[in-house]
Design an enzyme around this catalytic site. Structure first.
Site, PDB file in Angstrom:
ATOM      1  N   ASP A 291      -8.238 -29.122  -0.459  1.00  0.00           N
ATOM      2  CA  ASP A 291      -8.503 -27.841   0.188  1.00  0.00           C
ATOM      3  C   ASP A 291      -9.935 -27.494  -0.204  1.00  0.00           C
ATOM      4  O   ASP A 291     -10.334 -27.688  -1.370  1.00  0.00           O
ATOM      5  CB  ASP A 291      -7.514 -26.793  -0.336  1.00  0.00           C
ATOM      6  CG  ASP A 291      -7.628 -25.440   0.364  1.00  0.00           C
ATOM      7  OD1 ASP A 291      -8.765 -25.011   0.648  1.00  0.00           O
ATOM      8  OD2 ASP A 291      -6.590 -24.802   0.595  1.00  0.00           O
TER       9      ASP A 291
ATOM     10  N   ILE B 145     -11.265 -24.850  -0.925  1.00  0.00           N
ATOM     11  CA  ILE B 145     -11.380 -23.833  -1.967  1.00  0.00           C
ATOM     12  C   ILE B 145     -11.425 -24.466  -3.344  1.00  0.00           C
ATOM     13  O   ILE B 145     -11.784 -23.823  -4.335  1.00  0.00           O
ATOM     14  CB  ILE B 145     -10.211 -22.815  -1.885  1.00  0.00           C
ATOM     15  CG1 ILE B 145     -10.572 -21.520  -2.650  1.00  0.00           C
ATOM     16  CG2 ILE B 145      -8.932 -23.418  -2.432  1.00  0.00           C
ATOM     17  CD1 ILE B 145     -11.764 -20.780  -2.124  1.00  0.00           C
ATOM     18  N   SER B 146     -11.058 -25.747  -3.430  1.00  0.00           N
ATOM     19  CA  SER B 146     -10.994 -26.438  -4.713  1.00  0.00           C
ATOM     20  C   SER B 146     -12.295 -27.186  -5.003  1.00  0.00           C
ATOM     21  O   SER B 146     -12.606 -28.176  -4.332  1.00  0.00           O
ATOM     22  CB  SER B 146      -9.833 -27.439  -4.721  1.00  0.00           C
ATOM     23  OG  SER B 146      -9.944 -28.317  -5.828  1.00  0.00           O
ATOM     24  N   PRO B 147     -13.060 -26.760  -6.014  1.00  0.00           N
ATOM     25  CA  PRO B 147     -14.305 -27.467  -6.343  1.00  0.00           C
ATOM     26  C   PRO B 147     -14.051 -28.847  -6.928  1.00  0.00           C
ATOM     27  O   PRO B 147     -14.846 -29.769  -6.732  1.00  0.00           O
ATOM     28  CB  PRO B 147     -14.970 -26.540  -7.364  1.00  0.00           C
ATOM     29  CG  PRO B 147     -13.823 -25.810  -8.004  1.00  0.00           C
ATOM     30  CD  PRO B 147     -12.811 -25.622  -6.913  1.00  0.00           C
TER      31      PRO B 147
END
Length: 205
Positions: A13, A15-17
């Site tokens: 996703d 949003i996940s670094p």
């Protein structure tokens, strides 16, 4: 090195670094490791909900650790992750957009790779609000899609077909027990183990 190509599935996703870091490492060294890299856009919010895990950004100690860790990993891997964590309003529409790109492309994954990378940049480098259609449009255009193609994908992303597809892949991630480690399933020191399991111990990092 083994002559057969092993399939590596990357659930992620934007949003996940940590997913971005793993994404870039796997893209960078897929030829070194002779892997067939499959992109699996999923919804991290659904993974947390389905697993009962708490988001790390909501736990102060984890948040503090992540900020420091991400700064170090960004420098090490040469990926422009720019903490602190962005204000998260949700990535459901963004991941539906990526899923729609994947559905339209069908094979190869070139456009999925480019669009995903641009969205990660929007979130983690320039801190844009990717809940806004303008951010999705920008990512699509920078990835090489035409304005008409972007519009088609935006419409497709809101279809029941794409909603069901994203839900299915998110469930697949849960079935792999990805939730135990957020996204991705394996990261950082696990790359050495991955290289060994693939049959090529050249780390290339």
């Amino acid at each position: 090195m083994s002559s057969s190509r092993k399939v590596v599935k990357l659930f992620y996703d934007v949003i996940s670094p940590y997913s971005w870091l793993a994404f870039e490492v796997l893209c960078r060294y897929r030829n070194v490791w002779n892997i067939d890299l499959k992109f699996k856009p999923a919804f991290l919010g659904g993974v947390f909900h389905g697993s009962g895990n708490q988001e790390p950004g909501l736990v102060q100690n984890k948040f503090n650790y992540m900020v420091t860790d991400l700064k170090q990993l960004s420098e090490f891997f040469g990926v422009p992750v720019n903490p602190p964590l962005p204000c998260k309003k949700g990535t459901l529409n963004a991941m539906r957009f990526v899923t729609a790109v994947a559905e339209k492309e069908k094979e190869g994954g070139v456009l999925v790779e480019r669009v995903s990378r641009e969205l990660w940049k929007n979130v983690w480098s320039t801190h844009q609000d990717i809940t806004q259609p303008a951010s999705l449009i920008e990512a699509g255009l920078k990835a090489g899609l035409s304005a008409n193609e972007v519009e088609e994908i935006l419409i497709l992303s809101q279809s029941q077909q794409i909603k069901d597809k994203l839900m299915s892949v998110t469930q697949e991630a849960l079935d792999y027990r990805v939730s135990a480690f957020y996204f991705p399933l394996a990261f950082h020191s696990s790359f050495e183990l991955m290289a060994q399991r693939i049959g090529n111990y050249e780390l290339g990092m």
